[in-house]
Each structure stands twice: as structure tokens, then as C-alpha cells.
Design a protein around this motif. Structure first.
Motif, short mmCIF file in Angstrom:
data_model
loop_
_atom_site.label_atom_id
_atom_site.label_comp_id
_atom_site.label_asym_id
_atom_site.label_seq_id
_atom_site.Cartn_x
_atom_site.Cartn_y
_atom_site.Cartn_z
N UNK A 1 -0.56 69.30 -11.56
CA UNK A 1 0.86 69.62 -11.36
C UNK A 1 1.74 68.49 -11.89
N UNK A 2 1.32 67.25 -11.63
CA UNK A 2 2.10 66.10 -12.10
C UNK A 2 2.13 66.08 -13.63
N UNK A 3 0.97 66.30 -14.22
CA UNK A 3 0.89 66.32 -15.68
C UNK A 3 1.84 67.37 -16.27
N UNK A 4 1.83 68.56 -15.68
CA UNK A 4 2.72 69.63 -16.19
C UNK A 4 4.18 69.25 -16.03
N UNK A 5 4.50 68.65 -14.88
CA UNK A 5 5.90 68.24 -14.65
C UNK A 5 6.31 67.17 -15.66
N UNK A 6 5.42 66.20 -15.89
CA UNK A 6 5.73 65.12 -16.83
C UNK A 6 5.90 65.70 -18.23
N UNK A 7 5.04 66.67 -18.57
CA UNK A 7 5.14 67.28 -19.90
C UNK A 7 6.44 68.07 -20.08
N UNK A 8 6.89 68.70 -19.01
CA UNK A 8 8.17 69.42 -19.08
C UNK A 8 9.34 68.47 -19.20
N UNK A 9 9.19 67.34 -18.53
CA UNK A 9 10.32 66.42 -18.39
C UNK A 9 10.48 65.52 -19.61
N UNK A 10 9.35 65.10 -20.16
CA UNK A 10 9.40 64.16 -21.29
C UNK A 10 8.94 64.89 -22.54
N UNK A 11 9.72 64.78 -23.61
CA UNK A 11 9.41 65.64 -24.74
C UNK A 11 8.33 65.05 -25.66
N UNK B 1 1.95 70.15 -3.03
CA UNK B 1 0.69 70.04 -2.28
C UNK B 1 0.80 69.34 -0.93
N UNK B 2 1.88 68.61 -0.73
CA UNK B 2 2.01 67.87 0.53
C UNK B 2 3.38 68.14 1.14
N UNK B 3 3.38 68.39 2.45
CA UNK B 3 4.65 68.68 3.12
C UNK B 3 5.18 67.45 3.87
N UNK B 4 4.63 66.27 3.53
CA UNK B 4 4.83 65.11 4.40
C UNK B 4 6.23 64.48 4.37
N UNK B 5 6.92 64.57 3.23
CA UNK B 5 8.24 63.94 3.18
C UNK B 5 9.34 64.93 3.57
N UNK B 6 10.23 64.47 4.44
CA UNK B 6 11.34 65.32 4.86
C UNK B 6 12.50 65.22 3.88
N UNK C 1 12.04 63.38 -10.40
CA UNK C 1 11.81 64.79 -10.05
C UNK C 1 10.39 65.25 -10.38
N UNK C 2 9.81 64.74 -11.49
CA UNK C 2 8.46 65.22 -11.85
C UNK C 2 7.47 64.88 -10.74
N UNK C 3 7.61 63.70 -10.14
CA UNK C 3 6.71 63.34 -9.05
C UNK C 3 7.07 64.12 -7.78
N UNK C 4 8.36 64.18 -7.47
CA UNK C 4 8.78 64.86 -6.23
C UNK C 4 8.32 66.32 -6.22
#
Ligand SMILES: Cc1cc2nc3c(=O)[nH]c(=O)nc-3n(C[C@H](O)[C@H](O)[C@H](O)COP(=O)(O)O)c2cc1C
Length: 325
Positions: free
Chosen positions: A251-261, A23-28, A14-17
Motif C-alpha cells: 500500500x505504501x509503495x502504491x501511495x508513493x508511486x501515485x504521489x511522486x512522479x 491497515x492500522x486503526x491506532x492513530x486518532x 499523506x502517502x504514509x498516513x
């Protein structure tokens, strides 16, 4: 064209998704990295953490389960259905020997009788629509050939085919003739997965399979974040990439920081990504080496920020280090 984000355990959680879809709308659509089936009727939230609604903001995702026995699938399948996931993907592709030896992942393909029991139970006892992600077999590509009549007995939503053998891991090239056979023989719609690493590779595949609508990209997006966008929309200017990358990275860094303690885990995860992200830069080896030497997240953030501003970019990322499960 419909593009799926492949499940890559350790990379497309989820952190990557979330960061990506900001920023990218490429994956459906995406298939989440697998969760193991298991005993017990109670499903702890930690087990489905990657799928919790609060962790999934934008990209539609289907859960994936690896296992072989229906009683171990059913509680999880029902729980996911009640929670809102209407489709369940079954992993019949994982090539890791210790997993395949237990008749799971690609090690299951050679056992139609076990698959039949699993699918019969699932189709009669859970409401989820079922899709399968599969290789050609573990040892022989005839494994999928023997299995297909059985798969065709069930109303599968989709069959995602990575046309390689489990025993080949990621060696060689995908077997396009075998994929073509699957498209012809499968009653369920087929999705292609494997080695889409450049716009050119995508074009070759599309020329080969002009009617194919659904494609899945995994390692290609980690090697080259802009690839799915360029496949869908055409070339992106280098200056636009240089502008977007730090935003996505933050954004990835923030997501990873939220996800991993733990900050050590956050740091290690970001370093892992940089094993691939560095390949956009001319001095990629030096960049990766320097980043792997950082000891704290603060040090990493400072150095990566500086490198993103100052290091020259290549026209195309170098793709020479195979990523494997
Ligand atoms: C590090 C890694 C982790 C993976 N994890 C999963 C997984 O959890 N479930 C799955 O079905 N496939 C998994 N795969 C396989 C990919 O989804 C995909 O089918 C394969 O990499 C071929 O596609 P690609 O060349 O676009 O990456 C994984 C592959 C890699 C390299």
C-alpha cells in the motif's frame, strides 16, 4: 488514550498516513509536516498537496505552518479554513539551525513579542482554531517559562510539547519535569511528544503522568510500525506482523508511486523507509545494504518482496540509528 501521529517531514506525509490507516486503526489524529508561510495571496495546489482531500482518505489531519509574521500566515490559514481545515497548528519546535536562526520553529520561542503579534493577528483575522507544537526553547528551557503567561492569554486549542531544547536536536532524553511544569501551567490542553519507542517506554510515561490523555508518536512508528497498535491493543503475534507488513508495504509503495512522479524519487523514498523498516529483521544491516544497491524500482520491488518472505524477524526492532530532521 488519544494517539497522535507526529509530523515527520519526509516520512508522515499523506502517502504514509493513507497506507498506515488502511491497515492500522491506532492513530486518532495527525499533524501534517510543516508548510512554510510565505508572501502572496494565491495558494497554489502544489503548496498544500499533502493536504488535498483527494490525497487524504482516512486519518484526520491538521495542517502545520512554520513562520513568524502574521501577513505571511493569514492567506494560507484562510485558504486552508475555506478548504475544510478548521484547525491550524503552528510550528515552534523545528530545531534546524538555519531555520531557528531566522526566528522560526524553536528559534521563535525566545521572542514573546513576535509571538504575541502573530497570535493577536491570527486570533482576530482568521477563523481557524489554533494549536501550537513547541519545544522548551532553543537554548534555555526558561524560554517556555517566560512565554507561557503570554500563550495563556490566547484560547489555544492545544499545546503539543516535545520537552527538549532545539539546540539539543534529539540528544539526551526528554525533560519530564519540564513537561510536568507545562501541564501545570498551560491553560490549553497539553499533548506529550518525544521518544515513545516501545510499549515499555509508553508504560513508564503513563505511570509518570497518569492523568495525561493525549500522546504523540513520531519516530517510534517508523522504527516499529506495530508500536501504536500494540500500545492501544496489546501484543501482536509475530506471525500477524509478518503477514501485515507486506500488505502495508504494498500500500505504501502504491501511495508513493501515485504521489511522486519520477521513478528515481519513488525508489529513493522507499529506500529511505527501509533504513528503518529493515530493523525488524535479524540481518538488518545486510538487508538495508542490498536494498540501497538496487537501481530500479522493479529491482527494488522484486528484492524487497523476496526479503520479506525469507528473512527471519527479530522479536523487537533494533532502534540504534537516531532519525533526525
Ligand atoms: C525527520 C523528522 C522530521 C520532522 N518534521 C517535523 C515537522 O515537520 N513539524 C514538526 O512540528 N515536527 C517535526 N519533527 C519533530 C517530531 O514531530 C517530534 O516532535 C519529534 O521527533 C519527537 O517525537 P518522537 O520521538 O516521537 O519522534 C520532525 C522530526 C524528525 C525526526
Amino acid at each position: 488514550m488519544i494517539l497522535y501521529l507526529a509530523p515527520l517531514q519526509g516520512y508522515t506525509e499523506a502517502y504514509f498516513r493513507n497506507a498506515y490507516s488502511k491497515y492500522f486503526d491506532s492513530f486518532d489524529h495527525a499533524i501534517a509536516p510543516f508548510i512554510s508561510s510565505g508572501r502572496g495571496d494565491t495558494i497554489k495546489p502544489t503548496r498544500i498537496r499533502d493536504l488535498l482531500h483527494e490525497n487524504n482518505h482516512k486519518m484526520p489531519v491538521d495542517p502545520q505552518i512554520i513562520g513568524k509574521y502574521a501577513p505571511e500566515f493569514i492567506p494560507l490559514a484562510r485558504h486552508l479554513y475555506d478548504y475544510g481545515y478548521k484547525t491550524l497548528n503552528i510550528n515552534m519546535g523545528c530545531p534546524i539551525v538555519s531555520i531557528a536562526q531566522k526566528m522560526r520553529g524553536s528559534g521563535l520561542i525566545a521572542y514573546p513579542e513576535v509571538i504575541e503579534m502573530l497570535l493577536e493577528k491570527l486570533f482576530s483575522e482568521v477563523q481557524n482554531e489554533i494549536s501550537i507544537k513547541i519545544r522548551l526553547g532553543f537554548y534555555e528551557k526558561d524560554e517556555i517559562k517566560s512565554l507561557m503567561p503570554l500563550l495563556n492569554k490566547f484560547p489555544l486549542k492545544e499545546l503539543i510539547v516535545h520537552p527538549r531544547l532545539g539546540s539539543h536536536m534529539y540528544q539526551g532524553t526528554p525533560d519530564l519535569d519540564a513537561f510536568e511544569w507545562c501541564v501545570k501551567k498551560s491553560k490549553a490542553p497539553v499533548v506529550y511528544s518525544g521518544d515513545i519507542f516501545s510499549v515499555e517506554a509508553m508504560e513508564v510515561l503513563r505511570a509518570h503522568f497518569p492523568k495525561q490523555e493525549k500522546w504523540m508518536i513520531g519516530r517510534g512508528v517508523i522504527y516499529d510500525l506495530f508500536l501504536p497498535w500494540e500500545i492501544k491493543h496489546g501484543p501482536m503475534k509475530k506471525t500477524d506482523k509478518q503477514e501485515l507488513f507486506p500488505l502495508f508495504h504494498q500500500a505504501l509503495l502504491e501511495e508513493v508511486m501515485n504521489y511522486r512522479s519520477r521513478s528515481r524519487n519513488q525508489l529513493n523514498k522507499m529506500k529511505e523507509y527501509w533504513g528503518y523498516f529493515s530493523r525488524q529483521f535479524e540481518n538488518y544491516q545486510e538487508i538495508h545494504f542490498k536494498l540501497t544497491r538496487t537501481e530500479t524500482l522493479d529491482e527494488f520491488v522484486e528484492l524487497s518482496g523476496k526479503l520479506m518472505k525469507t528473512e527471519p524477524w527479530r522479536n523487537r526492532p533494533i532502534i540504534d540509528r537516531p532519525m533526525s530532521e
